[in-house]
Design an enzyme around this catalytic site. Structure first.
Site, PDB file in Angstrom:
ATOM      1  N   CYS A  26      55.406  35.641  49.204  1.00 21.67           N
ATOM      2  CA  CYS A  26      54.135  36.345  49.017  1.00 21.67           C
ATOM      3  C   CYS A  26      53.028  35.416  49.504  1.00 21.67           C
ATOM      4  O   CYS A  26      52.775  34.363  48.926  1.00 21.67           O
ATOM      5  CB  CYS A  26      53.993  36.682  47.532  1.00 21.67           C
ATOM      6  SG  CYS A  26      52.494  37.578  47.154  1.00 21.67           S
ATOM      7  N   CYS A  52      38.637  44.179  42.165  1.00 19.13           N
ATOM      8  CA  CYS A  52      39.379  45.174  41.405  1.00 19.13           C
ATOM      9  C   CYS A  52      39.432  44.669  39.960  1.00 19.13           C
ATOM     10  O   CYS A  52      39.708  43.486  39.732  1.00 19.13           O
ATOM     11  CB  CYS A  52      40.772  45.345  41.991  1.00 19.13           C
ATOM     12  SG  CYS A  52      40.720  45.753  43.757  1.00 19.13           S
ATOM     13  N   CYS A  88      39.025  36.472  46.685  1.00 21.28           N
ATOM     14  CA  CYS A  88      38.948  37.784  47.318  1.00 21.28           C
ATOM     15  C   CYS A  88      37.523  38.279  47.163  1.00 21.28           C
ATOM     16  O   CYS A  88      36.930  38.133  46.102  1.00 21.28           O
ATOM     17  CB  CYS A  88      39.927  38.757  46.655  1.00 21.28           C
ATOM     18  SG  CYS A  88      39.970  40.379  47.452  1.00 21.28           S
ATOM     19  N   CYS A  90      52.100  39.630  40.344  1.00 19.81           N
ATOM     20  CA  CYS A  90      51.023  40.343  41.034  1.00 19.81           C
ATOM     21  C   CYS A  90      49.748  40.269  40.225  1.00 19.81           C
ATOM     22  O   CYS A  90      49.737  40.604  39.045  1.00 19.81           O
ATOM     23  CB  CYS A  90      51.341  41.824  41.171  1.00 19.81           C
ATOM     24  SG  CYS A  90      52.761  42.214  42.123  1.00 19.81           S
ATOM     25  N   GLU A 148      47.218  29.953  46.603  1.00 19.58           N
ATOM     26  CA  GLU A 148      48.576  29.962  46.071  1.00 19.58           C
ATOM     27  C   GLU A 148      49.530  30.774  46.943  1.00 19.58           C
ATOM     28  O   GLU A 148      49.120  31.683  47.663  1.00 19.58           O
ATOM     29  CB  GLU A 148      48.569  30.535  44.646  1.00 19.58           C
ATOM     30  CG  GLU A 148      47.876  29.597  43.678  1.00 19.58           C
ATOM     31  CD  GLU A 148      47.745  30.132  42.250  1.00 19.58           C
ATOM     32  OE1 GLU A 148      47.830  29.333  41.324  1.00 19.58           O
ATOM     33  OE2 GLU A 148      47.541  31.352  42.074  1.00 19.58           O
ATOM     34  N   CYS A 177      42.517  42.694  38.455  1.00 17.75           N
ATOM     35  CA  CYS A 177      43.117  41.622  39.255  1.00 17.75           C
ATOM     36  C   CYS A 177      42.417  40.295  39.006  1.00 17.75           C
ATOM     37  O   CYS A 177      41.194  40.195  39.140  1.00 17.75           O
ATOM     38  CB  CYS A 177      43.031  41.995  40.731  1.00 17.75           C
ATOM     39  SG  CYS A 177      43.590  40.681  41.825  1.00 17.75           S
TER      40      CYS A 177
HETATM   41  N1  SAH Z   1      44.335  42.557  48.348  1.00 18.83           N
HETATM   42  C1  SAH Z   1      45.516  43.244  48.677  1.00 18.83           C
HETATM   43  C2  SAH Z   1      46.784  42.430  48.545  1.00 18.83           C
HETATM   44  C3  SAH Z   1      46.914  41.492  47.357  1.00 18.83           C
HETATM   45  S1  SAH Z   1      47.166  42.143  45.767  1.00 18.83           S
HETATM   46  C4  SAH Z   1      45.613  44.506  47.862  1.00 18.83           C
HETATM   47  O1  SAH Z   1      44.862  44.666  46.925  1.00 18.83           O
HETATM   48  O2  SAH Z   1      46.438  45.336  48.199  1.00 18.83           O
HETATM   49  C5  SAH Z   1      48.880  42.630  45.675  1.00 18.83           C
HETATM   50  C6  SAH Z   1      49.119  43.795  44.712  1.00 18.83           C
HETATM   51  O3  SAH Z   1      49.035  43.369  43.331  1.00 18.83           O
HETATM   52  C7  SAH Z   1      48.090  44.891  44.862  1.00 18.83           C
HETATM   53  O4  SAH Z   1      48.675  46.155  44.832  1.00 18.83           O
HETATM   54  C8  SAH Z   1      47.252  44.689  43.635  1.00 18.83           C
HETATM   55  O5  SAH Z   1      46.519  45.807  43.322  1.00 18.83           O
HETATM   56  C9  SAH Z   1      48.278  44.323  42.608  1.00 18.83           C
HETATM   57  N2  SAH Z   1      47.705  43.730  41.400  1.00 18.83           N
HETATM   58  C10 SAH Z   1      46.536  43.067  41.264  1.00 18.83           C
HETATM   59  N3  SAH Z   1      46.346  42.667  39.982  1.00 18.83           N
HETATM   60  C11 SAH Z   1      47.420  43.085  39.282  1.00 18.83           C
HETATM   61  C12 SAH Z   1      47.828  42.935  37.922  1.00 18.83           C
HETATM   62  N4  SAH Z   1      47.085  42.280  37.048  1.00 18.83           N
HETATM   63  N5  SAH Z   1      49.005  43.481  37.549  1.00 18.83           N
HETATM   64  C13 SAH Z   1      49.786  44.111  38.453  1.00 18.83           C
HETATM   65  N6  SAH Z   1      49.466  44.263  39.755  1.00 18.83           N
HETATM   66  C14 SAH Z   1      48.288  43.761  40.172  1.00 18.83           C
HETATM   67 FE1  SF4 Z   2      41.351  41.588  46.072  1.00 17.27          FE
HETATM   68 FE2  SF4 Z   2      42.897  41.640  43.920  1.00 17.27          FE
HETATM   69 FE3  SF4 Z   2      41.635  43.876  44.698  1.00 17.27          FE
HETATM   70 FE4  SF4 Z   2      43.684  42.912  46.173  1.00 17.27          FE
HETATM   71  S1  SF4 Z   2      43.798  43.695  44.066  1.00 17.27           S
HETATM   72  S2  SF4 Z   2      41.686  43.631  46.932  1.00 17.27           S
HETATM   73  S3  SF4 Z   2      43.402  40.685  45.861  1.00 17.27           S
HETATM   74  S4  SF4 Z   2      40.645  41.979  43.985  1.00 17.27           S
END
Ligand code: SAH
Ligand code: SF4
Length: 410
Positions: A135, A146, A142, A388, A122, A149
Site C-alpha cells: 500500500c 474525509c 492529504c 485503512c 508511511e 480518515c
Molecule cells: N485518497 C485515496 C486513497 C487513500 S485512502 C482515497 O480516498 O481513495 C484508502 C481507502 O481507505 C479509501 O477508500 C478511504 O476512504 C479508506 N479509509 C479512510 N479512512 C478509513 C478508516 N478510518 N477506516 C476504514 N477505511 C478508511
Molecule cells: Fe485523503 Fe483520507 Fe479522504 Fe483518501 S480518505 S482522500 S487519504 S482524507
C-alpha cells in the site's frame, strides 16, 4: 525536477498555497530513482558522455537500478571500473530513509519513511495466502479531509516525487529480499534471466491507497507507476495495480488513458447529504458526475471491474435503504462494479463508530442478492495503526499560520 509551483488546496478547506518544492540535495548530485530512461540518458549527455555512450550507459544503469536493485554504482559490474566513480560523483541512487519498521501480529508490516528534506510518510505491506500487497503513499498527508480518515487530519502536505513513490516499491523489495540473489559479479543477462521473473515473489500487487489523494498528484503518480509497469523497470503488470481515488472526476479519464491501472473509488455514501459530509470533495464533484466518470473509465469491463470502497459507519451510511440505493446507482449507470465493505478503523478522536458485524453482514447480503459482489474486508494491521485510514505521522501538526508563513517564504 524541482517544482516550485504552489499547489492550491482543493476540497473543504479554503484554497491555501502550499510549497511543494523539494529541497535540492546539498551536495548537488542528482538522484536517478524516479527518472525515465530517456531522462537518465539526457543527464549523462549533459555530464559529458557522447550520444552513443550515454544511450548505452543509461540502459545499463536503468537495468541495475530496477532489475537488480543495486544502490551503489560500484556494484554495476558491466560498467568500466573507471566510470563508476565518475557516476558516483554526479549521481545518487536514492531510497526513502526508513525511520521505523513495525510488524503486526497478523503479518502486516508498516514502515515510517522520511524524504530527503525531512517529511515523514508511511507504507504498508499486507501478506495474504495468495498475494502480497504493498500500500503506497502518494502524498505526505492529504489535502482533502474525509471525516473518517486519520490522514485527512494531517495539516502539512507535500506531493511525493516519482522517485519517492517508486522508491517505496524498491524499498519493499529491499526489505523483503526480493532482488535477484547470489553474487552480482560476473553475471550477464542470459545467465541471470531466470531469477527475476514475477513468479514466486512476495510482493505481487500494489495499491495506491496509502497517504494522499493520488489524482491530486497525477503527474508524479503516473511517472512512478510507469516505472513500476515498465518491462525494463520493475515489470509489474497493470492488472496487479489499483489506484484509489476519493473522486477527482476531472482526472479520472486521464488516469485510465495514461496509467491504465485498475480503479477503486471511495464512494462511502449514496446520498448527497451524507457524502457531502463524510467525503467533502463531493461538494465539488457530486455522485452523479462521479458515477458517469466511472462508467466512462477507459478499460473498465466485466473482466476488469471498478471497485467501490464503502466504509461502514454506524448509523451513518449502513442502513438497508443505503444498500438498496447503492445497487440502484450501480444499475442505473450500468457499472461493471464490485463493492468492498471496509469496517471502519478507529483512531484517537474519530467522530464515528464501526457498524456492528450483523449490520455489515446484512448490508453485504443485500448487495450480493442483487448480483453485485460485496465482500467484507478483514481489517489488517490495526494493532500497529496500519489499517485503512489510520495512517498519520506524528510530526505533521503545523498550524495554518505556520503553513502560510512557509508557503509565503517558498
Ligand atoms: N485518497 C485515496 C486513497 C487513500 S485512502 C482515497 O480516498 O481513495 C484508502 C481507502 O481507505 C479509501 O477508500 C478511504 O476512504 C479508506 N479509509 C479512510 N479512512 C478509513 C478508516 N478510518 N477506516 C476504514 N477505511 C478508511
Ligand atoms: Fe485523503 Fe483520507 Fe479522504 Fe483518501 S480518505 S482522500 S487519504 S482524507
Amino acid at each position: 525536477m524541482v517544482d516550485t509551483d504552489l499547489m492550491p488546496i482543493p476540497g473543504l478547506v479554503d484554497p491555501l498555497p502550499v510549497a511543494r518544492a523539494i529541497t535540492p540535495r546539498a551536495d548537488g548530485r542528482i538522484d536517478l530513482i524516479g527518472l525515465p530512461k530517456a531522462a537518465i540518458r539526457d543527464l549523462f549527455e549533459e555530464a559529458g558522455l557522447d550520444a552513443k555512450q550515454a544511450k548505452l550507459r543509461s540502459r545499463q544503469v536503468f537495468h541495475w537500478l530496477y532489475h537488480r536493485g543495486v544502490t551503489e554504482f560500484e556494484a554495476m559490474t558491466d560498467i568500466a571500473k573507471t566510470m563508476r566513480p565518475w557516476l558516483a560523483e554526479r549521481f545518487v541512487i536514492g531510497r526513502p530513509e526508513v525511520v521505523e519498521a513495525q510488524h503486526s501480529v497478523d503479518g502486516t508490516r508498516k514502515w515510517l519513511l522520511r524524504t530527503a528534506d525531512g517529511h515523514d510518510f508511511e507504507m504498508v505491506f499486507i501478506p495474504d495466502a495468495d498475494r502480497g500487497t504493498l500500500c503506497v503513499s502518494s502524498q505526505v498527508g492529504c489535502t482533502l479531509n474525509c471525516t473518517f480518515c486519520h490522514t485527512g487530519t494531517m495539516k502539512l502536505v507535500r506531493n511525493l516525487t516519482p522517485g519517492e513513490i517508486v522508491g517505496q516499491v524498491m524499498l519493499a523489495r529491499d526489505a523483503l529480499g526480493e532482488w535477484p540473489k547470489g553474487s552480482l559479479a560476473g553475471l550477464d543477462d542470459a545467465e541471470d534471466a531466470g531469477h527475476y521473473t514475477a513468479d514466486g515473489r512476495l510482493l505481487t500487487n500494489i495499491v495506491m491507497m496509502g497517504m494522499g489523494e493520488p489524482l491530486y498528484n497525477f503527474d508524479n503518480v503516473r511517472d512512478a507507476l510507469r516505472l513500476v509497469m515498465d518491462g525494463d523497470g520493475l515489470a509489474l503488470s497493470k492488472r496487479r495495480i489499483t489506484l484509489s481515488t476519493s473522486g477527482v472526476v476531472p482526472m479520472m479519464a486521464r488516469a485510465g488513458e495514461e496509467i491504465g491501472v485498475n480503479l477503486a473509488v471511495s464512494l462511502h455514501a449514496v446520498t448527497k447529504e451524507v457524502r457531502d459530509e463524510i467525503v467533502p470533495i463531493n461538494r465539488k464533484y457530486g455522485i452523479e458526475e462521479l458515477l458517469e466518470a466511472c462508467a466512462a473509465y477507459p478499460g473498465a469491463s466485466n473482466a476488469r471491474r471498478i471497485t467501490f470502497e464503502y466504509v461502514m459507519l454506524k448509523d451513518k451510511n449502513d442502513s438497508d435503504a443505503d444498500a438498496r440505493e447503492l445497487i440502484r446507482l450501480i444499475k442505473q449507470y450500468k457499472l461493471p462494479a464490485k463493492v468492498n465493505l471496509i469496517p471502519f478503523n478507529p483512531w484517537p478522536g474519530a467522530p464515528y463508530e464501526c457498524s456492528t458485524p450483523e449490520r455489515i453482514r446484512r448490508f453485504s447480503e443485500i448487495v450480493f442478492e442483487a448480483g453485485v459482489s460485496a465482500p467484507i474486508r478483514t481489517p489488517r494491521g490495526r494493532d500497529i495503526d496500519a489499517a485503512c485510514g489510520q495512517l498519520k505521522t506524528a510530526a505533521e501538526r503545523k498550524s495554518r499560520a505556520q503553513m502560510d508563513r512557509e508557503a509565503a517564504q517558498a
